[in-house]
Design a protein around this motif. Structure first.
Motif, PDB file in Angstrom:
ATOM      1  N   ARG A 148     -16.129  -4.012   3.678  1.00 34.05           N
ATOM      2  CA  ARG A 148     -15.055  -5.197   3.081  1.00 34.05           C
ATOM      3  C   ARG A 148     -15.887  -6.437   2.852  1.00 34.05           C
ATOM      4  O   ARG A 148     -16.161  -6.837   3.903  1.00 34.05           O
ATOM      5  CB  ARG A 148     -13.745  -5.201   3.711  1.00 34.05           C
ATOM      6  CG  ARG A 148     -13.003  -3.688   3.730  1.00 34.05           C
ATOM      7  CD  ARG A 148     -11.796  -3.778   4.353  1.00 34.05           C
ATOM      8  NE  ARG A 148     -10.842  -4.681   4.252  1.00 34.05           N
ATOM      9  CZ  ARG A 148      -9.572  -4.963   4.421  1.00 34.05           C
ATOM     10  NH1 ARG A 148      -8.968  -3.806   5.132  1.00 34.05           N
ATOM     11  NH2 ARG A 148      -8.746  -5.717   4.083  1.00 34.05           N
TER      12      ARG A 148
ATOM     13  N   ILE B 128     -10.412   0.148  -3.959  1.00 31.64           N
ATOM     14  CA  ILE B 128      -9.357   0.938  -3.079  1.00 31.64           C
ATOM     15  C   ILE B 128      -9.909   0.110  -1.650  1.00 31.64           C
ATOM     16  O   ILE B 128     -10.924   0.457  -1.120  1.00 31.64           O
ATOM     17  CB  ILE B 128      -9.194   2.294  -2.944  1.00 31.64           C
ATOM     18  CG1 ILE B 128      -9.114   2.812  -4.651  1.00 31.64           C
ATOM     19  CG2 ILE B 128      -8.253   2.851  -2.145  1.00 31.64           C
ATOM     20  CD1 ILE B 128      -9.126   4.437  -4.708  1.00 31.64           C
TER      21      ILE B 128
ATOM     22  N   ASP C 168      -7.592   0.292   5.328  1.00 35.22           N
ATOM     23  CA  ASP C 168      -7.630  -0.435   6.396  1.00 35.22           C
ATOM     24  C   ASP C 168      -8.189   0.294   7.586  1.00 35.22           C
ATOM     25  O   ASP C 168      -8.605   1.302   7.503  1.00 35.22           O
ATOM     26  CB  ASP C 168      -6.084  -0.952   6.914  1.00 35.22           C
ATOM     27  CG  ASP C 168      -5.118   0.251   7.313  1.00 35.22           C
ATOM     28  OD1 ASP C 168      -5.716   1.442   7.523  1.00 35.22           O
ATOM     29  OD2 ASP C 168      -3.931   0.218   7.304  1.00 35.22           O
TER      30      ASP C 168
ATOM     31  N   GLU D  84      -4.499  -0.025   1.737  1.00 28.78           N
ATOM     32  CA  GLU D  84      -3.939  -1.290   1.948  1.00 28.78           C
ATOM     33  C   GLU D  84      -3.801  -2.084   0.507  1.00 28.78           C
ATOM     34  O   GLU D  84      -2.749  -2.525   0.295  1.00 28.78           O
ATOM     35  CB  GLU D  84      -4.943  -2.192   2.717  1.00 28.78           C
ATOM     36  CG  GLU D  84      -4.414  -3.625   2.981  1.00 28.78           C
ATOM     37  CD  GLU D  84      -5.417  -4.490   3.690  1.00 28.78           C
ATOM     38  OE1 GLU D  84      -5.960  -5.187   3.626  1.00 28.78           O
ATOM     39  OE2 GLU D  84      -5.711  -4.033   5.011  1.00 28.78           O
ATOM     40  N   SER D  85      -4.785  -1.882  -0.427  1.00 30.85           N
ATOM     41  CA  SER D  85      -4.290  -2.261  -1.787  1.00 30.85           C
ATOM     42  C   SER D  85      -5.146  -1.598  -2.814  1.00 30.85           C
ATOM     43  O   SER D  85      -6.447  -0.887  -2.509  1.00 30.85           O
ATOM     44  CB  SER D  85      -4.704  -3.762  -1.945  1.00 30.85           C
ATOM     45  OG  SER D  85      -6.078  -4.077  -1.988  1.00 30.85           O
ATOM     46  N   VAL D  86      -4.966  -1.583  -4.091  1.00 31.97           N
ATOM     47  CA  VAL D  86      -5.637  -1.003  -5.275  1.00 31.97           C
ATOM     48  C   VAL D  86      -5.604  -1.973  -6.454  1.00 31.97           C
ATOM     49  O   VAL D  86      -4.522  -2.383  -6.864  1.00 31.97           O
ATOM     50  CB  VAL D  86      -4.875   0.314  -5.412  1.00 31.97           C
ATOM     51  CG1 VAL D  86      -5.796   0.938  -6.736  1.00 31.97           C
ATOM     52  CG2 VAL D  86      -4.923   1.531  -4.583  1.00 31.97           C
ATOM     53  N   SER D  87      -6.788  -2.260  -6.962  1.00 35.91           N
ATOM     54  CA  SER D  87      -6.834  -2.987  -8.107  1.00 35.91           C
ATOM     55  C   SER D  87      -7.743  -2.227  -9.295  1.00 35.91           C
ATOM     56  O   SER D  87      -8.772  -1.315  -8.762  1.00 35.91           O
ATOM     57  CB  SER D  87      -7.642  -4.399  -7.643  1.00 35.91           C
ATOM     58  OG  SER D  87      -8.988  -4.325  -7.214  1.00 35.91           O
TER      59      SER D  87
END
Length: 315
Positions: A79, A134, A137, A143-146
Motif C-alpha cells: 500500500r 482494491i 486492510d 477497504e476501498s475500490v476505485s
C-alpha cells in the motif's frame, strides 16, 4: 431440475440455527490447530478462473439464466499510504458469457470478439477494459475500490449487470471471507454472521457455519478442506427502463432456501485453491404474514466455482 420449495417467514431468513453443519468424514486425520487465512503477498500475481451458472424461470415459466466464466488477474503490491494491508491491481483477462431467455440464447467470448460491434459486445467491452485498485486492510477486508482504464459508459445498457469490475471486487472479498480468527484443526467449527452492500443499492445478510475437515490432496497440492452451510437474505433494486430518467427503483427481497459449499485452502501459499458453492433463492415480495401468493416469487439457483490457476512473480 425443479425449483426449491418456496420459503415463508418461518423458514426463509437466517436465525441462530440456520447455519447447519455438514457431517464429518470418518477416519479424520488429527493435526495441530493452526491459523488459516488467505493472504495476498506483495510482488506476486494471482490468476483465478470464476465460473458462475445461474438458472431461473421467466414470467411464462420458460427457463433462463446465464453462464459466466471470467479469468481474473490480481497483482499484489504494498500500500502506498504506508498502512498495513495490501493493494490489488485487478483486471479481467478473459470473459465468456452465455445468456438464455424466452427460448433464445446469445453469447460472447472476449478473445474471439474483436470485430463484433453489436449491443451486447459493446456493453461487455465497456466493462471488460476497466481495471480496479482494491485496497485490502490488515484483517483481509476490502477497504476501498476505485476504477480506471478505457471504456465507453455510453455503451452500457441501463440497469443491466456490467460483468467485469463488480465481479473482480466480489472475488477479492469472497476469497478472504469466512475464515476463523483463531487457530483451528480437524473437526473444529466456527460461524460467520453479518451483512454487506451489493452493487446498485442492494444488501445481503448471511448466517454461515463452517467445519474444518482436515488435510487433503487437491489437484496434487496439500490443502485443508473446509465445508460450509447456511442462509442468505437481502434486498436488490428493481431495474428501471432508463437509469437516467426512471425514479428510484423499488427494492425486492430475496431469501435462500439453502446454501452449501466447500473450499480448499493451501497453507503453504496462504491462498484458496478452490471454492465451490451452490444456493437457491426466491426473489419477490414477501408478505408480512403467511405464505407468498402463487407466482409472486421467482426461483433462482446459482452455482459458482473458483479455481486458482497459478501464482507467479509479477513481471
Amino acid at each position: 431440475r425443479e425449483p426449491p420449495p418456496q420459503p415463508n417467514r418461518r423458514n426463509g431468513a437466517p436465525d441462530p440455527g440456520a447455519a447447519g453443519l455438514l457431517p464429518l468424514p470418518a477416519n479424520l486425520a488429527r493435526t495441530k490447530p493452526e491459523p488459516i487465512r488467505p493472504e495476498f503477498q506483495p510482488g506476486l500475481t494471482y490468476r483465478f478462473t470464476v465460473r458462475t451458472e445461474l438458472q431461473t424461470r421467466g414470467p411464462t415459466g420458460a427457463p433462463g439464466g446465464f453462464v459466466l466464466e471470467q479469468q481474473a488477474r490480481f497483482d499484489a503490491k504494498i500500500r502506498s499510504d504506508g498502512k498495513a494491508g495490501i493493494l490489488l491491481k485487478a483486471r479481467t483477462e478473459r470473459l465468456d458469457l452465455s445468456l438464455a431467455a424466452d427460448g433464445k440464447k446469445i453469447g460472447f467470448e472476449s478473445l474471439a470478439a474483436a470485430g463484433r460491434s453489436d449491443p451486447l459486445a459493446r456493453h461487455l467491452r465497456a466493462s471488460l477494459n476497466r481495471s480496479l485498485d482494491i485496497v485490502i486492510d490488515a484483517k483481509g477486508a476490502v477497504e476501498s475500490v476505485s476504477e480506471s482504464g478505457p471504456g465507453n459508459d455510453d455503451d452500457l445498457f441501463p440497469g443491466a449487470p456490467r460483468f467485469g469490475p463488480d465481479e473482480l471486487a466480489a472475488l477479492a472479498e469472497s476469497l478472504q471471507q469466512g475464515f476463523p480468527d483463531r487457530p483451528v484443526g480437524p473437526d473444529d467449527t466456527w460461524s460467520r454472521r453479518g451483512s454487506r452492500s451489493l452493487p446498485v443499492q442492494g444488501t445481503v445478510s448471511f448466517d454461515l457455519g463452517y467445519r474444518h475437515l482436515g488435510p487433503t490432496l487437491f489437484e496434487g497440492q496439500n490443502c485443508i478442506a473446509v465445508e460450509f452451510q447456511g442462509a442468505l437474505v437481502g434486498t436488490l433494486p428493481e431495474p428501471g427502463p432508463d437509469a437516467a430518467e426512471a425514479p428510484a427503483p423499488a427494492a425486492r427481497e430475496f431469501r435462500s432456501s439453502g446454501l452449501s459449499g466447500r473450499l480448499h485452502y493451501d497453507a503453504l501459499d496462504k491462498m484458496v485453491r478452490h471454492l465451490e458453492q451452490t444456493f437457491d433463492l426466491w426473489v419477490g415480495d414477501f408478505p408480512e404474514e403467511g405464505d407468498p401468493a402463487p407466482g409472486a416469487l421467482v426461483p433462482l439457483r446459482e452455482r459458482t466455482v473458483v479455481r486458482l490457476l497459478h501464482i507467479v512473480a509479477t513481471p
